[in-house]
Each structure stands twice: as C-alpha cells, then as structure tokens.
Design a protein around this motif. Structure first.
Motif, PDB file in Angstrom:
ATOM      1  N   GLN A   1      35.723  48.780  36.813  1.00  0.00           N
ATOM      2  CA  GLN A   1      35.199  48.268  38.076  1.00  0.00           C
ATOM      3  C   GLN A   1      34.027  47.336  37.843  1.00  0.00           C
ATOM      4  O   GLN A   1      33.898  46.286  38.483  1.00  0.00           O
ATOM      5  CB  GLN A   1      34.785  49.428  38.980  1.00  0.00           C
ATOM      6  N   GLN A   2      33.150  47.734  36.885  1.00  0.00           N
ATOM      7  CA  GLN A   2      32.013  46.870  36.551  1.00  0.00           C
ATOM      8  C   GLN A   2      32.505  45.529  35.987  1.00  0.00           C
ATOM      9  O   GLN A   2      31.941  44.470  36.289  1.00  0.00           O
ATOM     10  CB  GLN A   2      31.096  47.582  35.554  1.00  0.00           C
ATOM     11  N   LEU A   3      33.544  45.593  35.140  1.00  0.00           N
ATOM     12  CA  LEU A   3      34.095  44.351  34.574  1.00  0.00           C
ATOM     13  C   LEU A   3      34.698  43.471  35.681  1.00  0.00           C
ATOM     14  O   LEU A   3      34.514  42.254  35.686  1.00  0.00           O
ATOM     15  CB  LEU A   3      35.152  44.682  33.522  1.00  0.00           C
ATOM     16  N   ILE A   4      35.392  44.133  36.601  1.00  0.00           N
ATOM     17  CA  ILE A   4      35.981  43.372  37.712  1.00  0.00           C
ATOM     18  C   ILE A   4      34.892  42.681  38.530  1.00  0.00           C
ATOM     19  O   ILE A   4      35.012  41.506  38.897  1.00  0.00           O
ATOM     20  CB  ILE A   4      36.819  44.300  38.602  1.00  0.00           C
ATOM     21  N   ASP A   5      33.814  43.425  38.800  1.00  0.00           N
ATOM     22  CA  ASP A   5      32.727  42.839  39.582  1.00  0.00           C
ATOM     23  C   ASP A   5      32.099  41.656  38.865  1.00  0.00           C
ATOM     24  O   ASP A   5      31.832  40.606  39.468  1.00  0.00           O
ATOM     25  CB  ASP A   5      31.670  43.910  39.865  1.00  0.00           C
ATOM     26  N   SER A   6      31.826  41.842  37.556  1.00  0.00           N
ATOM     27  CA  SER A   6      31.195  40.745  36.807  1.00  0.00           C
ATOM     28  C   SER A   6      32.138  39.558  36.664  1.00  0.00           C
ATOM     29  O   SER A   6      31.719  38.397  36.754  1.00  0.00           O
ATOM     30  CB  SER A   6      30.730  41.243  35.430  1.00  0.00           C
ATOM     31  N   GLU A   7      33.428  39.831  36.424  1.00  0.00           N
ATOM     32  CA  GLU A   7      34.406  38.736  36.310  1.00  0.00           C
ATOM     33  C   GLU A   7      34.554  38.011  37.649  1.00  0.00           C
ATOM     34  O   GLU A   7      34.702  36.788  37.702  1.00  0.00           O
ATOM     35  CB  GLU A   7      35.762  39.287  35.864  1.00  0.00           C
ATOM     36  N   SER A   8      34.518  38.785  38.748  1.00  0.00           N
ATOM     37  CA  SER A   8      34.620  38.172  40.074  1.00  0.00           C
ATOM     38  C   SER A   8      33.429  37.264  40.343  1.00  0.00           C
ATOM     39  O   SER A   8      33.586  36.132  40.830  1.00  0.00           O
ATOM     40  CB  SER A   8      34.712  39.263  41.134  1.00  0.00           C
ATOM     41  N   GLN A   9      32.235  37.755  40.009  1.00  0.00           N
ATOM     42  CA  GLN A   9      31.037  36.934  40.188  1.00  0.00           C
ATOM     43  C   GLN A   9      31.100  35.693  39.319  1.00  0.00           C
ATOM     44  O   GLN A   9      30.750  34.582  39.745  1.00  0.00           O
ATOM     45  CB  GLN A   9      29.782  37.757  39.844  1.00  0.00           C
TER      46      GLN A   9
ATOM     47  N   GLU B   1      28.710  35.846  31.257  1.00  0.00           N
ATOM     48  CA  GLU B   1      29.760  35.898  30.249  1.00  0.00           C
ATOM     49  C   GLU B   1      29.456  36.954  29.187  1.00  0.00           C
ATOM     50  O   GLU B   1      30.353  37.682  28.730  1.00  0.00           O
ATOM     51  CB  GLU B   1      29.932  34.517  29.611  1.00  0.00           C
ATOM     52  N   LYS B   2      28.176  37.078  28.764  1.00  0.00           N
ATOM     53  CA  LYS B   2      27.800  38.091  27.771  1.00  0.00           C
ATOM     54  C   LYS B   2      27.980  39.491  28.338  1.00  0.00           C
ATOM     55  O   LYS B   2      28.438  40.406  27.636  1.00  0.00           O
ATOM     56  CB  LYS B   2      26.359  37.871  27.328  1.00  0.00           C
ATOM     57  N   GLN B   3      27.627  39.696  29.615  1.00  0.00           N
ATOM     58  CA  GLN B   3      27.814  41.000  30.233  1.00  0.00           C
ATOM     59  C   GLN B   3      29.299  41.385  30.276  1.00  0.00           C
ATOM     60  O   GLN B   3      29.673  42.520  29.954  1.00  0.00           O
ATOM     61  CB  GLN B   3      27.242  40.996  31.648  1.00  0.00           C
ATOM     62  N   SER B   4      30.119  40.462  30.655  1.00  0.00           N
ATOM     63  CA  SER B   4      31.555  40.735  30.723  1.00  0.00           C
ATOM     64  C   SER B   4      32.123  41.040  29.354  1.00  0.00           C
ATOM     65  O   SER B   4      32.964  41.938  29.185  1.00  0.00           O
ATOM     66  CB  SER B   4      32.291  39.536  31.345  1.00  0.00           C
TER      67      SER B   4
ATOM     68  N   ARG C   1      34.031  44.480  28.142  1.00  0.00           N
ATOM     69  CA  ARG C   1      35.383  44.447  27.590  1.00  0.00           C
ATOM     70  C   ARG C   1      35.446  45.200  26.263  1.00  0.00           C
ATOM     71  O   ARG C   1      36.428  45.886  25.953  1.00  0.00           O
ATOM     72  CB  ARG C   1      35.856  42.987  27.421  1.00  0.00           C
ATOM     73  N   THR C   2      34.393  45.060  25.452  1.00  0.00           N
ATOM     74  CA  THR C   2      34.348  45.778  24.167  1.00  0.00           C
ATOM     75  C   THR C   2      34.318  47.286  24.393  1.00  0.00           C
ATOM     76  O   THR C   2      35.030  48.060  23.722  1.00  0.00           O
ATOM     77  CB  THR C   2      33.114  45.332  23.369  1.00  0.00           C
ATOM     78  N   GLN C   3      33.495  47.761  25.357  1.00  0.00           N
ATOM     79  CA  GLN C   3      33.420  49.187  25.657  1.00  0.00           C
ATOM     80  C   GLN C   3      34.772  49.714  26.151  1.00  0.00           C
ATOM     81  O   GLN C   3      35.211  50.809  25.768  1.00  0.00           O
ATOM     82  CB  GLN C   3      32.341  49.440  26.709  1.00  0.00           C
ATOM     83  N   ILE C   4      35.410  48.944  26.999  1.00  0.00           N
ATOM     84  CA  ILE C   4      36.711  49.371  27.526  1.00  0.00           C
ATOM     85  C   ILE C   4      37.742  49.470  26.408  1.00  0.00           C
ATOM     86  O   ILE C   4      38.545  50.417  26.356  1.00  0.00           O
ATOM     87  CB  ILE C   4      37.178  48.396  28.624  1.00  0.00           C
ATOM     88  N   LYS C   5      37.712  48.510  25.489  1.00  0.00           N
ATOM     89  CA  LYS C   5      38.659  48.525  24.379  1.00  0.00           C
ATOM     90  C   LYS C   5      38.473  49.769  23.513  1.00  0.00           C
ATOM     91  O   LYS C   5      39.449  50.433  23.111  1.00  0.00           O
ATOM     92  CB  LYS C   5      38.486  47.251  23.554  1.00  0.00           C
ATOM     93  N   GLU C   6      37.204  50.125  23.216  1.00  0.00           N
ATOM     94  CA  GLU C   6      36.938  51.306  22.389  1.00  0.00           C
ATOM     95  C   GLU C   6      37.371  52.578  23.095  1.00  0.00           C
ATOM     96  O   GLU C   6      37.923  53.502  22.476  1.00  0.00           O
ATOM     97  CB  GLU C   6      35.447  51.372  22.057  1.00  0.00           C
ATOM     98  N   LEU C   7      37.137  52.642  24.424  1.00  0.00           N
ATOM     99  CA  LEU C   7      37.507  53.829  25.177  1.00  0.00           C
ATOM    100  C   LEU C   7      39.025  53.975  25.264  1.00  0.00           C
ATOM    101  O   LEU C   7      39.569  55.080  25.185  1.00  0.00           O
ATOM    102  CB  LEU C   7      36.893  53.765  26.576  1.00  0.00           C
ATOM    103  N   LYS C   8      39.719  52.889  25.382  1.00  0.00           N
ATOM    104  CA  LYS C   8      41.178  52.935  25.456  1.00  0.00           C
ATOM    105  C   LYS C   8      41.792  53.429  24.150  1.00  0.00           C
ATOM    106  O   LYS C   8      42.835  54.100  24.149  1.00  0.00           O
ATOM    107  CB  LYS C   8      41.733  51.545  25.805  1.00  0.00           C
TER     108      LYS C   8
END
Length: 729
Positions: free
Chosen positions: A257-265, A508-511, A515-522
C-alpha cells in the motif's frame, strides 16, 4: 504520379473528365491517385502508409495535386534496417510537401492545411461494387457520406433517452442486480462521449465501445463455468492454510500500500511536469505561428484585382447593329419588289415579241407563196392556205399590202427586242445590287458575332478575376480567424495556474526502497504462499457466472439501443427528409421528374434500408428494380447531394467502372452530369466504353465523338491521347 502502380504520369484535369481504354491502362489508377492525394490513402484499401505503399512500384512513391491555390505532394518511402538479431525491419513513412508554404513543419499541420484548402471529402464510387452491396452495406455507405448533424440531440439528451429506454421499472423490480449492472454500463458508455463532441462522433464512440464490451462479456460468459470448475479443483489440492503467514501477509500488504501511494504520487508529479513541459512547448509554437500569420496579414496584396477588372470592363465594346440590319432589310425588300416588277415586265415584253414574230412569219410565208405562183403561172391566183387548193382570187394586189404590213412588223419587232433587252439589263443590275446588300448583311452579322465573342471572353476573364479576388478575401478571413484562435489559446495557456511538484528524485528513492523490502518479504513467503498466490490470481480473473450473463445481456441491449435499430437509426431518419428533398432537386435538374423516396421500415415493421423512385403511375420502384442507367443517374443525384451538404472546399465526384451502361444510358448519364457540373468542381469517370458514333458522309464512314461529350476532357489511355472537346455554339 511517380512509381504508382507502374505509372509515371502527370494528368491534366478540366473539371469534367473521362478516362477510357482497355483494362490495365491506368483508368482506376488515376482515381486511386486522387484519393491518396486528398486523403492520404485509397478509400476502402486501408489507411496506414504501409497499406497504401502496396501500390508502389519502387522504394519511393509520390502522388500529388495542383489546384488554383495550392500544390502538394505526398511521398511514401520504404526503409529497411537490420536489427541486432539479424532480422530486417521494414518501415514505410509519408512526407508532405506544400507550396506555397505558411510555415507548416509538422505532418499534422500540413494535413490540416490540405483539409482547409481542398478538404478531405471526395466521393469515390466503384459502380460495379456498389451494385453488389447488400441493403445494410449500402446504408452504411450512405450514412457515412451523410453525416448526422442536428441540434435536437446532445450528450445530456442521449443519456436521458438511453436510461429511460433501458432502466425500466420492470427491470428494477424483477432483477435489481441486472438493473444495477445496466446503470453502471450506461455510465461507463457515457464516458466515451466527450463533452465537446458532436452527436455523430459521440454516438459512434459509444457504439464502438459497446461492441468491444459485447465481445468481451460474451467470452467471459463462455469461460465462467470452466473457471468455477477449475477453482474447485485447486481448492481440493491445497494442503496449507494461511494461519502461519498472517503476520507476513499483513506486513506485505502494508508495504504494498505504501508503494502504491508513493508510486501514485510519483506518477501524478511526473504527469504534472510533463503537462508543464508540453504547455511551454505549445506556448513557443503558438508564438511562432502567431508571428507567421501576423506577417502574412501585413504583406501587401500581390495583385490589384479591382484595377484589372476595371481595365477589362473598359474594353467591353457596345455597338447597336439593329438599325443597320433594319436598313439593309428595307433595301433588300425594296430590291425584291423591284425585281418582281421587272420580271413581270420581262415576261410581258417577251410575250409581245413572240406574238410579233409569229405574225411576221405568217406574212412572210404568204408573200413567198404569192411570189412563187406569180412567177410560175403569171398570176397570183392561189390559195394562201395550201398551194394545191384552187382559188379564183388574184392576190397580187394583196402582196403590196402584206409587204407594207411586214415592214411595220419588222419595226415593231426591233422596238420590242430593244425593250426586252432594256428590262433584262435592269434585272441584272437589281440582282447585282441585291447580292451586294446580302454581302453587307453577312458582313454585319459577322461583325456582331465577333464583337459578342470578344466581349464574352472579356467577361469570362473578369469573372475569373472576381473569383480569385473572393478567394483571397476568404483566405485573409481564415488567417484572421486562425490568428484570433491562436492568441486566445496562448492567453489561456499563459494564465493557467502553476502547480507545485514534489522532488522527483526523493520519491523515486522511497519507492525503490519499498520495492526492495517487498522483494525480500516475498522470498520468505514463497514456499508456503505459492499455492495461495496462484489461487488468489485465479480468483481475481474469474467472474461469477451470473454476473457475466447479466453483463452480456445488458451490453447487448445497450448496443441495440445505440445502433441502427435504436438511437442512431432515429437520428438518421430525422435527417433523411432534407437529404431526400435535395436529391429530388438534383433529379429535376437532370431532367427526371420521378419522386425519390427512402424506406427504413417494411410493411411488417422490420427495419430495412431501401431507396428508389416512383414511376409514372405512382408505383414505388426500388433501386435494384431500376435499369442500370437509371441506377447510375439516381446515384449521381444522391452523390452530388452529399457533396453539397458536406461542402468541402474542393468538391470531387469520381465514378469507376461505368462500362455496364449501354450506349443510350451512357449518353443520358453524360447529359445529366453535365447539368449538375455547376454544383461541383470535378467530375471524373472511368471505364471501358466507346465514346464515338458512326455517320455516313458522302458515302464514307466517319467516326466522331458523341455530342454529349462537348465540354468534357477525354483521355483515351488505349491510344495515350488527350482531347478537350470544345463546347459547340
């Protein structure tokens, strides 16, 4: 044409042209070239440059037009490049050259210039192909030419009409789920109708959207049952539950959700930056265009048409030949009366002379007999009627009287001969005077004809100058309108508020970090969640069978309500009467007084599309029931109507394959188009037809062009010859 279907030609057009010759000589090619020049493609053959380039006979093909005010050429070029994988990449590009240029750089601006100057609405018809079309295809062809233009419908009225027709009370009470789906579909369809579009464009967008949705939901309806069965099978195969992955899943959802928000912004800010950049570019382009148009407005007129027109009007000469003709006719009448009187005198003199000669001959004969008897018998006792008849009288004394009478007759004869000669001399003088008067009258008539012809040529040149002057005035008005529009757009862009944009590099750095955190969690969840993710993905793409069925039915009803059987059909019916009236007018100009009709509904209420005319006894004759010649004459009246109603700057009517017409109907078609030619700029015909008629003159066979071709430009491609037939007096 250059390298177009093997042709390298420049074809002169006269306004009324006909191309004839055997197959394969380039008749259809010329009509297709006109279509490419005006539209950028051959009508009915595909609009992409690559599709048009299929007609090229070299790597570069060009087609262009020269008009009174503009010269332009479209050039198609084939390029071939080798890819990194060794494959050949082939592209076809189109370039446009304009003259005179107004600073157009982009292809879209050049296309717009062509549309403004000459339009993009030629009516091009393959006669053979049209005859083979179904009623529905003919309807689509005619509807495509007769654009829907009405003030009675707009976006709001369209939405209100569709909702009242489809969202019925029965549907809401009996099937609320389907009612809800139908309401949503109508709302989505209305999004395809932009606020500023006209009724035709908006309605067509909605129809195309509904057709695409109809295909989609029909497929979903077929797949729904299979998807439900597959889901049940996968549930039976799952051995793991999600109780051991709840914490990781919650964390993953939060990060996503955080990634979606940052990507949307980030996407919004990128779009804002792109819009700002585009606005700055547009402001710069508008400044250049305004400067160019302002400069063209300030340039002095190249030609003083008023002076030229006044000069030529001064050259028109007026001379009254009526008085001269009256004088000559009076003299001719007087001479004719004198000749009549003289010839009557000649006949009287001739008759009197003949009588005198007869009397003289009789006296001479009598004297001769008397003289012969006197010498023979010593006495003149002889019958003056016949020498063998006896007579006791002595005519010797009568001989003296007869001699005196003979002298008198001889004198009378000389006088009468003189009188006859005098009368004949006077007749000869009168005839000579009459011939002189006739010659004077012929010469006067020639002077009158020459003067009229010279004046007519001057008037034609004046009309041409007046047209050019009007064209320049119209061009100046168009430039003024464009300049006003560009200035208003420039002011609007400059007055738009400036939007605040967040630093894009930080977002861009926040996103990237999320993405890196999501990849590790997956990776942690991969083992246990593999089956669950597969099942979830399948669930997201599966649609409930009942919902798919409702959607399929609703979108079908929506398509019918919008299409030819619904709103589109109603709109077209509303505009058919004005079109019918215009077609009727053109039929009368051709010389046909049959009442034209459209028929959109059968006697049983079924939707149809037919047209034709009523015959002499009032029976309706459908188009297919007419003769081939009548069909073409009717089509010509219809096509000229569509050209008039669309009113492009350049009105072009081109008809191919006219060879189906027999000689009588072909001549009628030529005469009909000649009467309508004043309404359009160019009529172009082509076909394998014979343009000559045979006459016998002084025992010899002579072939001459049909008299209906007077004023036509005739190009016989079989003989590679061009002839512009002069208009006869």
């Amino acid at each position: 044409m250059r390298n177009f279907k093997g042709q390298m030609e420049s074809q002169k057009l006269t306004g009324k042209d006909i191309f004839v010759g055997p197959n394969g000589k380039g008749k259809t090619t010329r009509l297709q070239a006109i279509g490419i020049a005006l539209l950028g493609y051959v009508p009915g053959k595909g609009k992409l440059p690559a599709e048009t380039f299929k007609l090229a006979s070299a790597d570069t093909m060009s087609v262009g037009l020269v008009t009174d005010d503009l010269t332009f050429t479209r050039t198609y070029t084939r390029s071939e490049k080798s890819g990194k994988d060794g494959s050949n990449n082939i592209t076809v590009s189109q370039g446009i050259d304009l003259s005179p240029s107004r600073g157009e750089k982009k292809a879209a601006d050049k296309e717009a210039r062509i549309a403004v100057e000459v339009g993009n609405f030629p009516v091009m018809l393959d006669f053979n192909e049209f005859l083979s079309l179904s009623d529905a295809k003919r309807r689509d062809f005619i509807y495509g030419l007769s654009a829907i233009k009405t003030d009675l419908w707009d976006r709001t009225k369209v939405e209100s009409h569709i909702r009242s027709k489809l969202l019925t009370l029965d549907l809401e009470v009996n099937n609320p789920d389907q009612y809800k789906i139908m309401s949503g579909l109508i709302a989505d369809a209305m999004k395809e109708y932009p606020e500023n579009d006209d009724i035709q464009a908006g309605l067509q967008s909605m129809i195309e959207w509904s057709k695409a949705k109809q295909t989609h939901w029909n497929d979903e309806k077929k797949n729904a049952v299979g998807a439900v069965k597959k889901l049940a099978d996968m549930k039976n195969q799952l051995a793991e539950t999600d109780r051991n992955i709840v914490q990781h899943k919650a964390e993953l959802e939060q990060l996503q959700q955080q990634l979606i928000d940052s990507e949307s912004q980030l996407a919004k800010d990128r779009e804002r930056k792109r819009a700002i950049d585009q606005r700055l570019v547009k402001i710069s382009e508008l400044g250049i265009m305004i400067e160019t148009l302002t400069k063209s407005q300030s340039e002095p007129a190249a030609v003083n048409y008023d002076s030229m027109i006044a000069d030529r009007q001064g050259k028109i000469k007026q001379q009254d030949f009526k008085a001269e003709f009256v004088r000559l006719d009076q003299e001719l009448q007087s001479l004719s009366n004198q000749l009549k009187e003289a010839r009557e005198q000649e006949r009287a003199a001739y008759d009197a002379l003949s009588t005198t000669k007869a009397e003289k001959s009789m006296l001479e004969s009598t004297l001769k007999q008397i003289d012969e008897q006197s010498k023979k018998n010593g006495t003149a006792r002889v019958c003056v009627i016949h020498p063998k008849i006896g007579c006791d009288k002595d005519f010797s004394k009568a001989a003296t009287v007869f001699s005196q009478q003979l002298v008198a007759l001889e004198q009378k004869e000389v006088y009468q001969q003189s009188a006859l000669k005098e009368v004949r001399a006077r007749i000869e003088v009168l005839e000579e005077n009459k011939a002189n008067i006739d010659a004077q009258r012929t010469e006067t008539h020639k002077k009158q004809t020459d003067l009229n012809q010279a004046n007519e040529e001057i008037r034609k040149s004046i009309a041409g100058l007046e047209k050019k002057k009007a064209d320049e005035v119209n061009a100046a008005a168009r430039i003024s309108d464009q300049l006003k529009m560009y200035k208003e757009e420039l002011t609007r862009l400059r007055n738009l508020p400036t939007e605040v944009i967040a630093p894009l590099d930080i977002l861009e750095k926040q996103s990237e970090g999320r993405r890196t955190q999501i990849k590790e969690l997956k990776v942690k969840l991969e083992g246990q969640e593999k089956a669950k993710i597969t099942l979830s993905s399948l669930k997201s793409t599966m649609i409930d069978s009942k919902t798919a069925t409702y959607n399929a039915q609703c979108v079908k009803d929506l398509a019918e309500a919008l299409g030819p059987k619904g709103l589109q059909g109603e709109l077209v019916k509303g505009i058919l009467e004005p079109i019918r009236s215009d077609i009727q007018t053109n039929l009368k100009l051709i010389g046909l007084h049959n009442d034209f009709y459209f028929s959109t509904e059968s006697d049983t209420g079924k939707e149809v599309f037919q047209f034709g005319w009523e015959n002499e006894i009032g029976d309706k004759r459908n188009f297919d029931a007419l003769s081939t010649g009548q069909q073409l004459l009717l089509l010509i009246a219809m096509l000229v109507t569509f050209l008039e109603r669309s009113n492009p700057p350049l009105k072009v009517l081109a008809i191919d394959n006219i060879e189906n017409l027999d000689r009588v109907n072909f001549r009628k078609a030529l005469a009909g188009m000649d009467k309508l030619s004043g309404k359009i700029d160019n009529i172009i015909l082509s076909g394998v037809v014979d343009l000559y008629e045979t006459k016998w003159i002084d025992g010899e066979e002579v072939r001459t062009l049909l008299p209906e071709l007077n004023g036509w430009g005739v190009t016989d491609l079989g003989e590679i010859a061009f002839e512009e037939v002069e208009q006869s007096a």
